[in-house]
Design an enzyme around this catalytic site. Sequence first.
Site, short mmCIF file in Angstrom:
data_model
loop_
_atom_site.label_atom_id
_atom_site.label_comp_id
_atom_site.label_asym_id
_atom_site.label_seq_id
_atom_site.Cartn_x
_atom_site.Cartn_y
_atom_site.Cartn_z
N SER A 179 -30.10 26.16 27.17
CA SER A 179 -29.93 25.01 26.33
C SER A 179 -30.02 25.29 24.83
O SER A 179 -29.60 24.46 24.03
CB SER A 179 -30.99 23.96 26.69
OG SER A 179 -32.28 24.45 26.45
N SER A 234 -33.33 29.33 28.78
CA SER A 234 -32.65 28.72 27.63
C SER A 234 -32.68 29.49 26.33
O SER A 234 -31.96 29.12 25.39
CB SER A 234 -33.20 27.32 27.39
OG SER A 234 -32.60 26.42 28.28
N LYS A 246 -34.64 24.82 16.80
CA LYS A 246 -34.05 24.02 17.88
C LYS A 246 -34.53 22.58 17.77
O LYS A 246 -35.68 22.33 17.41
CB LYS A 246 -34.45 24.62 19.23
CG LYS A 246 -33.77 23.99 20.44
CD LYS A 246 -34.16 24.70 21.73
CE LYS A 246 -33.50 24.11 22.96
NZ LYS A 246 -33.86 24.83 24.20
N1 GLN Z 1 -30.67 25.83 32.57
C1 GLN Z 1 -31.97 25.56 33.05
C2 GLN Z 1 -32.13 24.07 33.27
O1 GLN Z 1 -31.20 23.37 33.03
C3 GLN Z 1 -33.01 26.07 32.10
C4 GLN Z 1 -33.09 25.25 30.87
C5 GLN Z 1 -34.15 25.73 29.93
O2 GLN Z 1 -34.59 26.86 29.98
N2 GLN Z 1 -34.59 24.83 29.08
O3 GLN Z 1 -33.16 23.60 33.65
#
Ligand code: GLN
Length: 491
Positions: A159, A183, A84
Site C-alpha cells: 500500500s 506494504s 505516507k
Molecule cells: N497487501 C496486504 C493487505 O492488503 C498488506 C498491506 C500492508 O502491508 N499494509 O493487507
Amino acid sequence: MEVSLILNQKRLTIHEAHDLLKTRQLSSVELTKAYLERIREIDPGVHAFVTVTDELALKQAQKADGIIARGDIGPLTGIPGLIKDNICTRGVLTTCSSKMLANFVPPYAATVVERLEAGGAVVVGKANMDEFAMGSSTENSAIFTTRNPWDLSRVPGGSSGGSAAAVVAGEAVYALGSDTGGSIRQPAGFCSITGLKPTYGLVSRYGLVAFASSLDQIGPLTQDVTDCALVMNAIAGHDPRDSTSAPNPIPDYTHSLKTDLTGLRLGIPREYFVEGMQTQVADAIRVAISQLEELGATVNRAASLPHTRYALAVYYIIAPSEASANLARYDGVKYGFSYQDTDNMWEAMEKTRQYGFGPEVKRRIMLGTYALSAGYYDAYYLKAQKVRTIIRQEFDEIFKQFDALITPTSPTVPFKVGEKTADPLQMYLSDVCTLPINIAGVPAISIPAGFVEGLPIGMQIIGRPFGEETILQIAYAYEQATEWHKRRPSI
Ligand code: GLN
C-alpha cells in the site's frame, strides 16, 4: 549550483545531498525548491502525492539552513522527505487515502515524524496509499491510483505505492511507509528501491493510523542501503507512548555497511519460490543468491519453512479481525467524514460508514467481524492465532541454522493498472512472500535485484528478531557488487 539540473540527470541520495549541504554547495532552501518544482512538473503523471506541503517544507528548509550555518548538521538535516498518509503530521492533512479521513488534520504528530523533525528534516508532503493501507497496488486509494514511474500503465505496488513511486521518480529523497503484510517491501521491489520492514516493536507506532496493530510497522523507503541505515538511525528506538515498543538499545546502523559476507549462513526457503511465480523473477533471485555466495556467504538451498503455505490464510483472518476492531472508531462523531442528513444517530453512523469507506475496507471489516463473531471465533480467529504461533516457532527454529533467509519479494514484476482489481484473491496473492514475515514479527528488507523487460525485481532478505544489522550488511554487500540500484526511470 543549478539544483533542478542535477535532479533531472541524477537522483540525489540522502548521503549525497548531505555532502552538498555540509560543504555549502547547496542550501536546503535551494534543494527543497528544486524538489517542489519537480513535484509540480511530474506528479500530475505519477500521482504519488495526496498533499504537497510547500509552505511547511520551505519553513523547515529555512530552519535547516540555520542549523547548518551553526555547524550542527545531522544526517537528515535539510533533506526533503515524504510521509505516507497514514502517519500523523501535526496540522497537516492525514487522509489514509480515504474519504473517511478526507478532512482529518491531526492535532499531534507521530513519534517518527517528531524524530525526523528534531533532526532538521524537511517534509515535502504526504504520500498516496491504498485506503487504510489495505491493498497491494494503490488502486484502493479513494483519491487516485499512483502510477509506476518505470511504466505509467503499471501499478507501483502498495500500500505504500505513493512513497515508493515518489522516491524512484526523484520527487523526494526518501520516504516513510508502513508495512502490515508487505506494504513497504512490495512497492520498494516494484519500483526498484530499498524498503525495510523493521522488527515488530523497533519503530514506534504512535501516530500511525492502526490497520492491524499486531502486524503494523513503520519503515524507510530509500534509494540505497546507506540511506536506509541513516533513516533507521533516526526513527528506531523505544517510545513510552507505544506499549508494544521494544526497550532495546539502538546501534548505529551505518556500522553494518560492510562488503564482506564471510561467515554468514544464508538459507533459501524453497516454499518461497511459489507456484505461479514468474520464471524470470525466480531466475534473477537465483543469480543474486550465487552472487551472495561469491561475496563469502555460505548458502543452503534446501532450507524449509513448511507452514509458510498457511501464512496467507492466517493473515487474512488476523489482519481483518484487528482491522474490524480498529476501524470501529470511524463513526462520524468525533472526527472525519460524518453523514448527518438523517433523523437519528444510528442511521447517521450507518451512512457514515457506508459512504465513508471504500469497497476493500468494507470487505475487510466484514471478514474480520465474521471471524470474530460468536460461534466462529474458535473456528477462525483462534485457529489462525494457533497457526501464527507455529509459524513464529518455525522462524525461531530456522534462525538457529541461518543468519538470514533470501527470497523474492514478490512473485511477479509490476502488473498493469486494472489487471487484478476484479479478483481480490489475485491481489492478495501478490504478498505471499512478504506476509509470513509480519506474522512472525521479524525484519526484512527488499533491494533491487534485476529487471525483466525494463520492469523491476526485488530480493527479500529476512533476519532474526532485531537482526537489522545483519540484513543491512547483506543488502549493502549485494548492492555494492551490483548496479541495479543506480538505474532510474527516465521520467
Ligand atoms: N497487501 C496486504 C493487505 O492488503 C498488506 C498491506 C500492508 O502491508 N499494509 O493487507
